[in-house]
Design a protein around this motif. Structure first.
Motif, PDB file in Angstrom:
ATOM      1  N   SER A  36       0.512  -1.420  -0.038  1.00  0.00           N
ATOM      2  CA  SER A  36      -0.244  -0.022   0.246  1.00  0.00           C
ATOM      3  C   SER A  36       0.215   1.306  -0.087  1.00  0.00           C
ATOM      4  O   SER A  36       1.508   1.291   0.605  1.00  0.00           O
ATOM      5  CB  SER A  36      -0.864  -0.146   1.552  1.00  0.00           C
ATOM      6  N   PRO A  37       0.523   2.529  -0.314  1.00  0.00           N
ATOM      7  CA  PRO A  37       1.041   3.400  -0.770  1.00  0.00           C
ATOM      8  C   PRO A  37       1.127   3.832   0.929  1.00  0.00           C
ATOM      9  O   PRO A  37      -0.057   4.597   1.392  1.00  0.00           O
ATOM     10  CB  PRO A  37       0.419   4.239  -0.972  1.00  0.00           C
ATOM     11  N   ARG A  38       2.569   4.014   1.022  1.00  0.00           N
ATOM     12  CA  ARG A  38       3.272   4.608   2.265  1.00  0.00           C
ATOM     13  C   ARG A  38       4.671   4.913   2.082  1.00  0.00           C
ATOM     14  O   ARG A  38       4.901   4.936   1.514  1.00  0.00           O
ATOM     15  CB  ARG A  38       3.478   3.876   3.177  1.00  0.00           C
ATOM     16  N   ARG A  39       5.336   5.215   3.873  1.00  0.00           N
ATOM     17  CA  ARG A  39       6.371   6.695   3.538  1.00  0.00           C
ATOM     18  C   ARG A  39       7.155   5.126   3.572  1.00  0.00           C
ATOM     19  O   ARG A  39       7.481   5.235   5.484  1.00  0.00           O
ATOM     20  CB  ARG A  39       6.412   8.141   4.149  1.00  0.00           C
ATOM     21  N   THR A  48      10.209  -5.896   4.793  1.00  0.00           N
ATOM     22  CA  THR A  48      10.639  -7.064   4.815  1.00  0.00           C
ATOM     23  C   THR A  48      10.138  -7.646   6.234  1.00  0.00           C
ATOM     24  O   THR A  48       9.799  -7.220   7.041  1.00  0.00           O
ATOM     25  CB  THR A  48      11.939  -7.672   5.263  1.00  0.00           C
ATOM     26  N   ALA A  49       9.850  -9.279   6.563  1.00  0.00           N
ATOM     27  CA  ALA A  49       9.485 -10.246   7.404  1.00  0.00           C
ATOM     28  C   ALA A  49      10.142 -10.894   7.832  1.00  0.00           C
ATOM     29  O   ALA A  49      10.118 -12.093   7.104  1.00  0.00           O
ATOM     30  CB  ALA A  49       8.229 -10.402   6.557  1.00  0.00           C
ATOM     31  N   GLU A  50      10.905 -10.374   8.521  1.00  0.00           N
ATOM     32  CA  GLU A  50      12.075 -11.823   8.934  1.00  0.00           C
ATOM     33  C   GLU A  50      11.684 -11.186   9.939  1.00  0.00           C
ATOM     34  O   GLU A  50      12.464 -10.456  10.608  1.00  0.00           O
ATOM     35  CB  GLU A  50      13.479 -11.058   8.255  1.00  0.00           C
ATOM     36  N   LEU A  51      11.884 -13.023  10.863  1.00  0.00           N
ATOM     37  CA  LEU A  51      11.330 -12.475  12.251  1.00  0.00           C
ATOM     38  C   LEU A  51      12.797 -13.213  12.739  1.00  0.00           C
ATOM     39  O   LEU A  51      13.502 -14.684  12.594  1.00  0.00           O
ATOM     40  CB  LEU A  51      10.262 -13.405  12.940  1.00  0.00           C
ATOM     41  N   VAL A  52      13.328 -12.317  14.036  1.00  0.00           N
ATOM     42  CA  VAL A  52      14.862 -12.944  14.271  1.00  0.00           C
ATOM     43  C   VAL A  52      14.910 -12.747  15.531  1.00  0.00           C
ATOM     44  O   VAL A  52      14.792 -11.064  16.301  1.00  0.00           O
ATOM     45  CB  VAL A  52      15.818 -12.063  13.773  1.00  0.00           C
ATOM     46  N   ALA A  72       5.676  -3.308   7.702  1.00  0.00           N
ATOM     47  CA  ALA A  72       4.367  -2.602   6.436  1.00  0.00           C
ATOM     48  C   ALA A  72       3.556  -3.741   7.103  1.00  0.00           C
ATOM     49  O   ALA A  72       3.504  -5.128   7.230  1.00  0.00           O
ATOM     50  CB  ALA A  72       5.550  -3.604   4.934  1.00  0.00           C
ATOM     51  N   PRO A  73       1.972  -3.312   6.154  1.00  0.00           N
ATOM     52  CA  PRO A  73       1.160  -4.130   6.691  1.00  0.00           C
ATOM     53  C   PRO A  73       0.491  -5.404   5.822  1.00  0.00           C
ATOM     54  O   PRO A  73      -0.296  -6.460   6.563  1.00  0.00           O
ATOM     55  CB  PRO A  73      -0.008  -3.319   6.071  1.00  0.00           C
ATOM     56  N   GLU A  74       1.634  -5.366   5.009  1.00  0.00           N
ATOM     57  CA  GLU A  74       1.398  -6.208   4.224  1.00  0.00           C
ATOM     58  C   GLU A  74       2.646  -7.417   4.473  1.00  0.00           C
ATOM     59  O   GLU A  74       2.217  -8.943   4.199  1.00  0.00           O
ATOM     60  CB  GLU A  74       1.451  -6.125   2.347  1.00  0.00           C
ATOM     61  N   THR A  75       3.382  -7.039   5.396  1.00  0.00           N
ATOM     62  CA  THR A  75       4.470  -8.791   6.169  1.00  0.00           C
ATOM     63  C   THR A  75       4.017  -9.122   7.170  1.00  0.00           C
ATOM     64  O   THR A  75       3.873 -10.608   7.709  1.00  0.00           O
ATOM     65  CB  THR A  75       4.955  -7.950   5.919  1.00  0.00           C
ATOM     66  N   LEU A  76       2.749  -8.726   8.037  1.00  0.00           N
ATOM     67  CA  LEU A  76       1.719  -8.234   9.088  1.00  0.00           C
ATOM     68  C   LEU A  76       1.890 -10.367   8.943  1.00  0.00           C
ATOM     69  O   LEU A  76       2.243 -11.282  10.470  1.00  0.00           O
ATOM     70  CB  LEU A  76       0.679  -8.149   9.889  1.00  0.00           C
ATOM     71  N   ASP A  81       2.646 -15.902  11.316  1.00  0.00           N
ATOM     72  CA  ASP A  81       2.841 -17.568  10.853  1.00  0.00           C
ATOM     73  C   ASP A  81       4.758 -17.991  11.201  1.00  0.00           C
ATOM     74  O   ASP A  81       4.856 -18.788  12.122  1.00  0.00           O
ATOM     75  CB  ASP A  81       2.954 -17.452   9.199  1.00  0.00           C
ATOM     76  N   GLN A  82       5.556 -16.931  11.463  1.00  0.00           N
ATOM     77  CA  GLN A  82       6.670 -17.026  11.288  1.00  0.00           C
ATOM     78  C   GLN A  82       6.968 -17.656  12.884  1.00  0.00           C
ATOM     79  O   GLN A  82       7.433 -18.068  14.017  1.00  0.00           O
ATOM     80  CB  GLN A  82       7.664 -16.108  11.066  1.00  0.00           C
TER      81      GLN A  82
END
Length: 105
Positions: A36-39, A48-52, A72-76, A81-82
């Motif tokens: 989605s459009p965001r800054r 990124t969607a990386e759980l450490v 980012a909302p799209e990575t939640l 899941d991770q």
């Protein structure tokens, strides 16, 4: 990111990117990258969607809250899941659902 190109985001033919007046690169076709459009960069949001996971279970709540609220909302969904898979493996004593509820509130 911006919803569409505009004269306020001039195109630089030398590198093929658009920029804000402050010189920040801008994506003007977010639908092509599935966000989605965001800054994101300006606001410090992760793309990124990386759980450490942290080293200690005591640090988990703070880590998850910061990670989830800055993602980012799209990575939640990916992060959830991770977390669902990794938390029981690393911290078997932690209730994953409770930890995620605390993080997302």
């Amino acid at each position: 990111m911006a919803e569409r190109p505009s004269k306020d985001l001039p195109f630089d033919p030398r590198d093929g990117h658009r920029y804000t007046a402050a010189g920040v690169p801008v994506c003007v076709h977010p639908e092509k990258v599935g966000l989605s459009p965001r800054r994101y960069k300006t606001d410090g949001l992760s793309l990124t969607a990386e759980l450490v996971l942290p080293q200690e279970a005591a640090e988990l709540d703070r880590y998850l809250r910061e990670l989830m609220h800055n993602a980012a909302p799209e990575t939640l969904e990916i992060l959830i899941d991770q977390a669902t898979q990794e938390i029981p493996r690393v911290f078997p004593e932690v209730d994953v659902i409770t930890a995620l509820r605390r993080a997302l509130n």
